[in-house]
Design a protein around this motif. Structure first.
Motif, mmCIF file in Angstrom:
data_model
loop_
_atom_site.group_PDB
_atom_site.id
_atom_site.type_symbol
_atom_site.label_atom_id
_atom_site.label_comp_id
_atom_site.label_asym_id
_atom_site.label_seq_id
_atom_site.Cartn_x
_atom_site.Cartn_y
_atom_site.Cartn_z
ATOM 1 N N ALA A 24 0.790 -0.949 0.222
ATOM 2 C CA ALA A 24 -0.048 0.131 0.030
ATOM 3 C C ALA A 24 0.990 1.381 -0.208
ATOM 4 O O ALA A 24 1.204 2.316 -0.911
ATOM 5 N N VAL A 25 1.521 1.214 0.626
ATOM 6 C CA VAL A 25 2.489 2.118 1.264
ATOM 7 C C VAL A 25 4.063 1.903 0.890
ATOM 8 O O VAL A 25 4.525 0.980 1.500
ATOM 9 N N ARG A 26 4.856 2.370 -0.200
ATOM 10 C CA ARG A 26 6.346 2.105 0.291
ATOM 11 C C ARG A 26 6.869 3.689 0.336
ATOM 12 O O ARG A 26 7.384 5.102 -0.442
ATOM 13 N N ALA A 27 8.003 3.599 1.052
ATOM 14 C CA ALA A 27 9.010 4.555 1.545
ATOM 15 C C ALA A 27 10.228 3.974 1.120
ATOM 16 O O ALA A 27 10.685 3.060 1.336
ATOM 17 N N ARG A 28 11.288 5.186 0.269
ATOM 18 C CA ARG A 28 12.550 5.072 0.418
ATOM 19 C C ARG A 28 13.277 5.714 0.617
ATOM 20 O O ARG A 28 13.172 6.834 0.172
ATOM 21 N N ASP A 29 14.291 5.799 1.458
ATOM 22 C CA ASP A 29 15.159 6.659 2.427
ATOM 23 C C ASP A 29 15.066 7.215 2.193
ATOM 24 O O ASP A 29 14.761 9.629 2.305
ATOM 25 N N VAL A 30 13.773 8.048 3.505
ATOM 26 C CA VAL A 30 13.472 9.237 3.471
ATOM 27 C C VAL A 30 13.623 9.487 4.699
ATOM 28 O O VAL A 30 14.043 8.947 5.522
ATOM 29 N N ASN A 31 14.199 10.491 4.776
ATOM 30 C CA ASN A 31 14.919 11.454 5.527
ATOM 31 C C ASN A 31 14.032 13.439 6.300
ATOM 32 O O ASN A 31 13.391 13.498 5.027
ATOM 33 N N VAL A 32 13.979 13.308 7.218
ATOM 34 C CA VAL A 32 13.172 14.586 7.602
ATOM 35 C C VAL A 32 13.723 14.799 8.807
ATOM 36 O O VAL A 32 14.986 14.282 9.400
ATOM 37 N N PHE A 33 13.346 16.231 8.698
ATOM 38 C CA PHE A 33 14.750 17.387 9.545
ATOM 39 C C PHE A 33 13.362 18.498 9.885
ATOM 40 O O PHE A 33 12.560 18.839 9.261
ATOM 41 N N TYR A 34 13.685 18.857 11.174
ATOM 42 C CA TYR A 34 12.911 19.996 11.993
ATOM 43 C C TYR A 34 13.963 20.934 11.766
ATOM 44 O O TYR A 34 15.390 20.708 12.963
ATOM 45 N N GLY A 35 14.115 22.398 10.688
ATOM 46 C CA GLY A 35 15.325 23.031 10.433
ATOM 47 C C GLY A 35 16.233 22.687 10.726
ATOM 48 O O GLY A 35 16.134 21.357 9.617
ATOM 49 N N GLU A 36 18.116 22.670 11.458
ATOM 50 C CA GLU A 36 18.783 21.500 11.286
ATOM 51 C C GLU A 36 18.742 20.194 11.879
ATOM 52 O O GLU A 36 19.801 19.490 11.365
ATOM 53 N N LYS A 37 17.993 20.581 12.469
ATOM 54 C CA LYS A 37 17.262 18.649 13.199
ATOM 55 C C LYS A 37 17.496 17.488 12.506
ATOM 56 O O LYS A 37 16.379 18.003 12.283
ATOM 57 N N GLN A 38 18.281 16.483 12.080
ATOM 58 C CA GLN A 38 17.110 15.520 11.345
ATOM 59 C C GLN A 38 16.576 14.773 11.912
ATOM 60 O O GLN A 38 16.726 13.776 13.245
ATOM 61 N N ALA A 39 15.445 13.936 12.055
ATOM 62 C CA ALA A 39 14.439 13.208 13.016
ATOM 63 C C ALA A 39 14.765 11.456 12.544
ATOM 64 O O ALA A 39 13.732 10.847 13.270
ATOM 65 N N LEU A 40 14.711 11.674 11.147
ATOM 66 C CA LEU A 40 14.058 9.934 10.497
ATOM 67 C C LEU A 40 15.852 10.006 9.592
ATOM 68 O O LEU A 40 16.094 10.922 8.740
ATOM 69 N N PHE A 41 16.294 9.296 9.691
ATOM 70 C CA PHE A 41 17.281 9.071 8.462
ATOM 71 C C PHE A 41 16.619 7.209 7.968
ATOM 72 O O PHE A 41 17.058 6.492 8.010
ATOM 73 N N ASP A 42 17.071 7.772 6.578
ATOM 74 C CA ASP A 42 17.034 7.074 5.600
ATOM 75 C C ASP A 42 16.250 5.503 5.869
ATOM 76 O O ASP A 42 16.480 4.598 5.490
ATOM 77 N N VAL A 43 15.110 5.784 6.240
ATOM 78 C CA VAL A 43 14.174 5.325 6.536
ATOM 79 C C VAL A 43 13.234 4.276 5.060
ATOM 80 O O VAL A 43 12.728 5.003 4.044
ATOM 81 N N SER A 44 13.758 3.400 4.689
ATOM 82 C CA SER A 44 12.997 2.388 3.693
ATOM 83 C C SER A 44 11.979 1.098 4.382
ATOM 84 O O SER A 44 11.959 0.898 5.288
ATOM 85 N N VAL A 45 10.324 1.147 3.820
ATOM 86 C CA VAL A 45 9.414 0.157 4.416
ATOM 87 C C VAL A 45 8.611 -0.481 3.617
ATOM 88 O O VAL A 45 8.183 0.630 2.453
ATOM 89 N N ASP A 46 8.385 -1.172 3.571
ATOM 90 C CA ASP A 46 6.475 -1.644 2.180
ATOM 91 C C ASP A 46 5.792 -1.687 3.541
ATOM 92 O O ASP A 46 5.855 -2.608 4.320
ATOM 93 N N ILE A 47 4.885 -0.987 3.383
ATOM 94 C CA ILE A 47 3.599 -1.069 3.953
ATOM 95 C C ILE A 47 2.597 -2.493 3.287
ATOM 96 O O ILE A 47 2.288 -1.496 2.323
ATOM 97 N N ARG A 48 1.979 -3.655 4.465
ATOM 98 C CA ARG A 48 1.758 -4.065 3.495
ATOM 99 C C ARG A 48 0.367 -4.113 3.275
ATOM 100 O O ARG A 48 -0.252 -2.877 4.337
ATOM 101 N N GLU A 49 -0.543 -4.320 1.777
ATOM 102 C CA GLU A 49 -1.855 -3.990 1.869
ATOM 103 C C GLU A 49 -2.985 -4.770 2.791
ATOM 104 O O GLU A 49 -2.740 -5.904 2.849
ATOM 105 N N HIS A 50 -3.910 -3.991 3.577
ATOM 106 C CA HIS A 50 -4.895 -5.022 4.405
ATOM 107 C C HIS A 50 -4.088 -5.837 5.318
ATOM 108 O O HIS A 50 -4.381 -7.271 5.964
#
Ligand code: ATP
Length: 272
Positions: A24-50
């Motif tokens: 259902a959801v495919r995430a690849r190399d997700v990085n998230v920053f709040y200003g200068e601060k990095q909160a997520l590092f290279d998150v990759s995951v497959d979220i399966r349907e149902h």
């Protein structure tokens, strides 16, 4: 950890991945920053349907941040920047052609504290379908409201009081009303951010049963602080630590045979 990596890197816990498991959801190399601060590092995951996928990990590890990536709720946080690929049923959610209002109907969200609008029970559920133009007559709308309340396991308790304010319901009922509100716009995925943390054990049990029923029609991603809850409601569990997705796999494997020492330390109560 990276689900796109060779299987050896995914770990034994995820070895049951079948070719026909739909994503259902495919995430690849997700990085998230709040200003200068990095909160997520290279998150990759497959979220399966149902399936129900639990996101667990110590406070501040990035669970809610990741959840908010899936329906672009981080867009509304000033200074927050999301990088990487997130696809909803194969569509890039950051594509400029993606309508964010539409995306948030396709990926509904239920929050920690039940937050019904200060309107009637009926209007709480009918609001979304109305603004999305999902019905063409009053009777269709009534049917949709009833169907959504039934699916949320609330119809029998509110059928005679649809005109009363949603805020007059008990906490557990309000949370089911919020679930009915999300369902009413026909989502593909429902995100739940600690949906039971403000509820008593009986209301919690009710929501947990409901989550299990909803899985038949929806894909669910839930953030929970309770490992017992993750074990009860989810088929898959993802463990986050310091902004990294450490491992993801079948819930029983994560809790009985984690492949990473950090997961083991967390589930055995050594930290967090
Ligand atoms: N709006 C924000 N502005 C700045 N920093 C934030 C914001 N939201 C989260 N963070 C930071 O990002 C990191 C991850 O936070 P997040 O809320 O995603 O973690 P969490 O695992 O959901 O935590 P908890 O279990 O306590 O809810 C933390 O360091 C947090 O302080």
């Amino acid at each position: 950890m990276n689900e796109a990596a060779p299987r050896a890197d995914i770990g034994a816990a995820d070895a049951e991945m079948t070719d026909d498991a739909r994503i259902a959801v495919r995430a690849r190399d997700v990085n998230v920053f709040y200003g200068e601060k990095q909160a997520l590092f290279d998150v990759s995951v497959d979220i399966r349907e149902h399936q129900v996928t639990s996101l667990i990990g110590p406070s501040g590890c990035g669970k809610s941040t990741f959840l908010r990536c899936i329906n672009r709720m981080n867009d509304v946080i000033e200074g927050c920047r999301v990088e990487g690929l997130i696809e909803l049923h194969g569509e890039d959610i950051h594509d400029p052609r993606m309508d964010v209002v539409q995306l948030r109907a396709r990926v509904g969200m239920v929050f920690q504290k039940p937050n019904p609008f200060p309107k009637s029970i009926f209007e709480n559920v009918s609001y979304g379908p109305r603004i999305h133009g999902l019905t063409s007559s009053k009777s269709e709308m009534r049917d949709l409201v009833e169907d959504s309340l039934r699916r949320a396991g609330l119809w029998n308790e509110v059928a005679e009081r649809l005109d009363e304010p949603g805020t007059g319901l008990s906490g557990g009922q309000q949370q089911r009303l919020c679930i009915a509100r999300a369902i009413a716009v026909r989502p593909e995925v429902i995100l739940m951010d600690e949906p039971c943390s403000a509820l008593d054990p009986i209301a919690t049990a009710r929501i947990e049963e409901l989550i299990d029923d909803l899985r038949e029609n929806y894909t669910i991603v839930i953030v929970t602080h309770s490992m017992q809850q993750a074990a009860r409601v989810s088929q898959r569990t993802a463990f986050f630590h310091l902004g990294n997705l450490v491992e993801v796999g079948p819930t029983d494997a994560i809790f009985t045979a984690p492949s990473d020492k950090r997961t083991e330390d967390y589930i055995t109560g050594r930290f967090g």
